[in-house]
Design a protein around this motif. Structure first.
Motif, short mmCIF file in Angstrom:
data_model
loop_
_atom_site.label_atom_id
_atom_site.label_comp_id
_atom_site.label_asym_id
_atom_site.label_seq_id
_atom_site.Cartn_x
_atom_site.Cartn_y
_atom_site.Cartn_z
N ARG A 74 43.17 45.49 38.23
CA ARG A 74 43.80 44.05 37.87
C ARG A 74 45.11 44.34 38.84
N LEU A 75 45.68 43.14 38.86
CA LEU A 75 46.96 43.51 39.87
C LEU A 75 48.00 43.57 39.70
N SER A 109 39.09 45.55 34.50
CA SER A 109 39.77 44.62 35.48
C SER A 109 39.69 42.84 34.16
N ILE A 110 39.70 41.87 35.01
CA ILE A 110 39.86 40.54 34.19
C ILE A 110 38.71 40.06 34.56
N TRP A 111 37.81 39.22 34.09
CA TRP A 111 36.20 38.87 33.65
C TRP A 111 36.40 38.09 34.67
N GLY A 112 35.48 38.74 35.23
CA GLY A 112 34.81 37.73 36.60
C GLY A 112 35.98 37.80 37.95
N SER A 113 36.83 39.08 38.75
CA SER A 113 37.19 38.84 39.31
C SER A 113 37.43 40.74 39.77
N GLY A 114 36.26 41.12 39.44
CA GLY A 114 35.23 42.93 39.75
C GLY A 114 34.83 42.30 40.93
N PHE A 116 35.97 40.64 43.74
CA PHE A 116 37.18 40.21 44.25
C PHE A 116 38.06 41.57 44.51
N VAL A 117 38.68 42.46 43.41
CA VAL A 117 38.06 43.51 43.75
C VAL A 117 38.26 44.56 44.74
N SER A 120 38.09 44.02 47.97
CA SER A 120 39.61 44.85 48.26
C SER A 120 39.96 46.08 48.57
N GLN A 150 45.42 49.12 31.30
CA GLN A 150 45.29 48.16 32.27
C GLN A 150 46.39 48.52 33.11
#
Length: 185
Positions: A74-75, A109-114, A116-117, A120, A150
């Motif tokens: 997570r960012l 990670s935030i749900w749904g961001s996997g 994209f992470v 990256s 987190q």
């Protein structure tokens, strides 16, 4: 009825105990507890083909110090290390002396961001091929090393795999200076 409740309580206690037997906190001066990441793994790039291969913490380059950056996917966790990441190029750590491994915990990670992470991480590997990047889809390293959720953690080991530096949370200037001093010894 009371017998069933006692049985459930005992079962839950045993499950909790069993899950924590494998967990081991990181302690200065002791070997880094071993961890194997098979659900995900280390990113390898061969031309245009990217693969993930199982990663094990004990497989380190002989005679080198290890810098392990563990970050939740997570960012906000990545931002905790922004100062350290920005100062790494200026530190001029010898690639023959220090090997850097970044482990990203996709389970945190935030749900749904996997996806994209993960993309990256693949991009980072292309820009820094000399470093290791590991995707931990199950959060096994965070659990094994009892890391904060987190959040981000920095671990440095000596050539024998003993922990010489450990910090969780935001890495301020003093943290980076202390870490680089330990790695340069």
């Amino acid at each position: 009825m009371a017998r069933i409740k006692k049985g459930k309580g005992l079962l839950l206690s045993l499950l909790f105990l069993a899950s924590n037997i494998y967990a081991q906190s990181i302690q200065l001066g002791l070997p880094l507890p071993e961890v194997a990441i098979e659900n995900g793994g280390e990113v390898h790039i061969d031309g245009t083909v990217t693969t993930l291969q199982p990663w094990h913490s004990a497989l380190r380059q002989a005679g080198t110090r290890q810098l392990i950056i563990h970050v939740a996917g997570r960012l906000s966790a990545k931002q905790q290390l922004s100062g350290l990441i920005a100062s790494l190029p200026q530190a001029q750590l010898s690639l023959h002396h220090v090997h850097t491994t970044t482990i990203v915990n996709l389970d945190d990670s935030i749900w749904g961001s996997g996806p994209f992470v993960e993309q990256s991480i693949m991009s980072s590997k292309k820009h820094q091929p000399e470093n290791s990047f590991v995707i931990d889809k199950s959060g096994i390293a965070a659990h094994r090393w009892q890391l904060l959720a987190q959040s981000a953690a920095i671990i440095a080991t000596d050539p024998q795999g003993k922990v010489i530096f450990f910090h969780q949370g935001e890495c301020l200037a003093w943290c980076s200076q202390q870490l680089f001093g330990m790695l340069e010894q």
